[in-house]
Design a protein around this motif. Structure first.
Motif, PDB file in Angstrom:
ATOM      1  N   TYR A 198       0.423   5.595   0.366  1.00 49.67           N
ATOM      2  CA  TYR A 198      -0.393   6.792   0.556  1.00 49.67           C
ATOM      3  C   TYR A 198       0.481   8.016   0.318  1.00 49.67           C
ATOM      4  O   TYR A 198       1.658   8.036   0.690  1.00 49.67           O
ATOM      5  CB  TYR A 198      -0.955   6.859   1.979  1.00 49.67           C
ATOM      6  N   ARG A 248      -4.134   7.390  -2.719  1.00 46.73           N
ATOM      7  CA  ARG A 248      -3.812   6.072  -2.186  1.00 46.73           C
ATOM      8  C   ARG A 248      -3.649   5.134  -3.374  1.00 46.73           C
ATOM      9  O   ARG A 248      -4.353   5.250  -4.379  1.00 46.73           O
ATOM     10  CB  ARG A 248      -4.876   5.573  -1.204  1.00 46.73           C
ATOM     11  N   SER A 274       0.844  -1.196   0.000  1.00 44.87           N
ATOM     12  CA  SER A 274       0.000   0.000   0.000  1.00 44.87           C
ATOM     13  C   SER A 274       0.877   1.242   0.000  1.00 44.87           C
ATOM     14  O   SER A 274       1.947   1.270   0.618  1.00 44.87           O
ATOM     15  CB  SER A 274      -0.917   0.017   1.228  1.00 44.87           C
TER      16      SER A 274
END
Length: 263
Positions: A6, A257, A4
């Motif tokens: 961000y 994101r 992930s």
């Protein structure tokens, strides 16, 4: 491998303000080479990586070229990710780091960093490269903290209009250079230049306020202050000196994101 990612704007209440940072949550550390490559690919002032520990999280920060010992805005951004996007259930976070344990807590829409205060001393001999880089502007005084030089100017206007010689600044033996002066509408203003760390000018620098806060607390005779970093993007900070610690409060806005694909 998928990770992930961000990207957030720290020390601002609006997107496209403050200081952008990338945050990559991990379950275990990647190699140093891989984290440095991700930070270089992101090409932001800092990319933060964190892993969970028994006491909270361990955090590390990378510019596009080096790992650094302390970064405020990417720590603020990491706390926002945990509080608002990763379902962290508490109101305080402890980050273990190269600079010791860093606490972040929620206070309404603001996040409050608790960092160690810098120890600063006045330079009896001004570094020639710093004076050359500042050109015709003569500092009121020059100080040195643990990692940075700090030049104090007479006015906010001087700080805002300063165009230092970045190439000359890059020769100074320091992480970077803080430029500061009394503020017109706030207690103090600043800018931060760090070509040594791959950042010509950092938009908003939380860690620099561990140096700025004790200095201005002494000069102004107060422990709670409002500050502006007057870069092109700009940033708003509230600071408080508590003994040998500094609280630095700011807001964060999510910009994007996504997912990193590796190998």
């Amino acid at each position: 491998m998928q990770l992930s990612l961000y990207q957030l704007d720290a020390f601002t209440d609006k997107v496209f303000g403050g200081n952008p940072a990338a945050v990559v949550p991990l379950t275990s550390w990647l190699s140093d080479e891989t984290m440095q490559a991700i930070a270089a690919e992101n090409n932001l002032a800092e990319t933060a990586f964190y892993v969970p520990t028994e006491a909270g999280f361990h955090i590390r920060w990378f510019t596009p070229t080096v790992e650094v010992d302390l970064c405020g805005h990417a720590t603020l951004a990491s706390a926002y990710v945990l509080f608002s996007l990763e379902n962290y259930a508490h109101d305080e976070i402890n980050f273990d780091s190269r600079s010791g344990v860093l606490n972040v807590r929620k206070e309404g829409d603001w996040l409050v960093l608790n960092f160690p205060a810098d120890s600063i001393h006045k330079q009896l001999l001004s570094p020639p490269a710093l004076l050359e880089a500042l050109g015709e502007i003569s500092p009121v005084e020059i100080l040195r903290g643990k990692t940075d030089f700090m030049a104090v100017l007479e006015s906010e206007e001087q700080v805002r209009t300063l165009q230092p010689d970045i190439i000359v600044l890059s020769t100074l033996p320091a992480r970077g250079v803080i430029i500061t002066a009394p503020g017109d509408s706030v207690d103090f203003v600043s800018r931060f230049f760090a070509p040594q760390s791959g950042i010509a000018e950092d938009p908003v620098t939380g860690s620099a306020h561990t140096t700025l806060t004790p200095y201005w607390a002494d000069k102004l005779g107060k422990t709670e202050m409002e500050a502006l970093q007057v870069s092109a993007r700009g940033g708003v900070l509230k600071t408080k000196l508590i003994g040998d610690r500094v609280e630095i409060a700011g807001q964060v806005k999510l910009y994007l994101r996504g997912t990193i694909e590796i190998g």
